[in-house]
Scaffold this motif. Structure first.
Motif: not given
Length: 568
Positions: A303-331
């Motif tokens: 899905a990386a680079g292919r699925v461009e639909r999601g909750l963070p994208r919808a919230l960004h459209r409504c003016g939100y800053k979007t952050v993820s605190l991920y507990p493993a390496y980003g890779a």
């Protein structure tokens, strides 16, 4: 005896010596392969696939070069490279190498490994400088030749055997986390991937549909009032254990799973016992990982680079800053690239947070509080917080000093340790809510928590079930093994609309619950998905035998929100 006779004898002896040297080199190469097999492959399927792959690769090189020794040397180099890269990957990301590492070039993983091991390029260069002269020497002393037709026949037979065997005994998803069977796992994953892509493609979808999503390009998000900050908490391996037969529970157990309105709600997830990223995909994209069939294990990488639909994208459209605190390496499983594709603007991984193994939930809640403090402004904030204290394994008591008053209820030790960790998680979350109220007086917060999967102790659901029975039930998606919880809370805020927060809900609908509880209008894709929620009474992939999901995927493909998944 003439000079010519001496010359002939000398030449004959030299050729005989070279021949025996060639035999020794060829035998040494094949014995080395057998030694590597004994060192790295386990069970019976792994060694069998290893030997078939070894023979196939040798025959392939012989068909090209006709020389058995150089073919064995090149095959050994490739096997050694796969094993070393797999061990390197496992030491960092807890997964061995698989075919997707070749099929999908993951620049994030490559860049990450080079940053962790800056001398890797030099090591590769030194290896090449050593290996190339050795290969040239083996080429010169190899006295044997084999017919190309025989080699091609051997390669075809081995390839056929590998394909049949790999499809008849497909690898289990958890096998990639064992750190063994490096070559056989790579080969089997290649067969499985090729079969899936050739028979159905990346994802299930309807070939044709007359429906269309309404274009949203000119739509403006107009929230009803000031929208709240939104915090989603992935409660690792957590579910309401009171449903277990004959379990002994600590006093006060259960309150952690209730929403602001006192209700306890069930979440149907798509993974049992381990794959957090299935539910991560569900709640960030609002889609089903099961749509990918056998490839669902790689869902975030695909899905990386292919699925461009999601909750963070919808919230960004409504003016939100979007952050993820991920507990493993980003890779890990392309998590960073995947989440950024869904609309996450700021991705903070474990390296940046300086997270340690088995950090209590309070560690991640503290990071969230600091992020809220640093990102305060006119824009509302969305934060995805992962917790990890309930993570496998449970046979060891982790940080007992954090629960000095704990008394084990008297279940099996693993279950009691799980309940102890849950009790600390509940306490840490209660403290987090209090801190939100005290540190940010008057600021509205909507908090939605959910369990990503049940703990990997499947026997606790039905102690009388055998391993074979449990495996069959999980394969058939028995809801007893896929039910966790979700809860909706408000701090300085009362959720606006929770009509979609049904008592039982499949995880891909959680973004709808979040947006409506925050008083946000749904974009056309989520509005269409809400109709499915209503038609199917909270089911998604399980509704109408998957027909609703296939149709919805087609709509997203036609709308350009899913890209590069189909060739038609």
């Amino acid at each position: 005896m003439s000079l010519a006779s001496f010359s002939y004898i000398a030449t004959k002896e030299r050729l005989a010596g070279t021949r025996w040297l060639g035999v020794g080199v060829l035998a040494a190469l094949h014995l080395t392969a057998v030694g590597i097999l004994a060192w790295t492959e386990y069970d019976w399927v792994g060694p069998a696939i290893f030997m078939l792959a070894w023979a196939m690769l040798n025959f392939t090189f012989i068909a090209l070069l006709r020389r058995p020794a150089i073919a064995a040397a090149l095959s050994l180099c490739l096997f050694a490279a796969v094993i070393m890269l797999s061990q390197l990957k496992f030491s960092i990301l807890w997964m061995v190498i698989n075919f997707f590492d070749v099929l999908i070039i993951d620049s994030d993983t490559a860049a990450f490994l080079l940053s962790i091991f800056p001398d890797l390029r030099i090591m590769v260069l030194i290896g090449v400088l050593i290996v190339v002269p050795v290969l040239v020497l083996i080429w010169r002393i190899d006295p044997f030749r084999m017919r190309r037709s025989v080699a091609l026949l051997g390669a075809a037979m081995c390839s056929t055997a590998i394909t049949v065997w790999a499809l008849a005994v497909p690898e289990e998803p958890w096998e990639q986390f064992q750190g063994i069977n490096h070559v056989s796992t790579f080969v089997r994953s290649g067969v499985t991937t090729a079969y899936e892509l050739s028979t159905k493609g990346w994802i299930d979808f309807d070939t044709v549909t007359s429906d269309r999503l309404r274009a949203a390009a000119n739509d403006t998000c107009h929230p009803s009032g000031k929208p709240p900050n939104i915090i989603m908490v992935l409660d690792e391996a957590s579910f309401d254990a009171s449903v277990l037969p004959g379990i002994k529970l600590p006093a006060g157990y259960g309150g952690h799973f209730r929403s602001f309105d006192g209700k306890m709600r069930s979440l149907l997830v798509e993974g049992s016992g381990g794959p957090t990223w299935y539910t991560e995909y569900n709640v960030l994209t609002g889609l089903s990982a099961r749509s990918y069939g056998r490839l669902s294990y790689y869902v975030t990488r695909i899905a990386a680079g292919r699925v461009e639909r999601g909750l963070p994208r919808a919230l960004h459209r409504c003016g939100y800053k979007t952050v993820s605190l991920y507990p493993a390496y980003g890779a890990f499983l392309s998590a960073k690239k995947f989440q950024e594709t869904t609309g996450v603007g700021r991705f903070v991984d474990s390296a940046e947070m300086k997270a340690k193994d088995f950090a209590p939930d309070s560690f991640y809640f503290d990071k969230a509080l600091k992020m809220i403090e640093s990102e305060q402004g006119d824009q509302p904030l969305f934060i995805m917080v992962y917790t990890m204290f309930n993570h496998f394994p449970w046979w060891n008591v982790v940080k007992p000093e954090l629960t000095p008053d704990w008394r084990a209820p008297g279940n099996m030790p693993e279950l009691d340790e799980y309940l102890r960790r849950q009790s600390l998680s509940a306490s840490n979350y209660a403290d987090f809510k209090q801190r939100l109220a005290e540190d940010f007086p008057g600021k509205p917060f909507l908090v939605v928590r959910f369990g990503d999967h049940q703990p990997g102790m499947a026997q606790i659901i039905d102690p009388s079930a055998t391993e074979e029975m449990i495996s069959q039930r999980i394969m058939n998606y028995d809801p007893r093994y896929f039910t966790t919880y979700y809860a909706v809370d408000g701090i300085n805020y009362t959720p606006k609309d929770i009509s979609s927060a049904l008592d039982r809900l499949e995880a891909p609908y959680l973004p709808i619950v979040v947006q409506e509880a925050a008083g946000l209008p749904l974009d056309p894709s989520f509005a269409e998905q809400k109709k499915i929620l209503q038609r199917c009474n909270g089911l998604f992939f399980q509704c109408a035998g998957g027909a609703e999901v296939r149709r919805f995927n087609r709509l997203l493909i036609d709308a350009g929100l899913i890209k590069g998944m189909v060739s038609r």
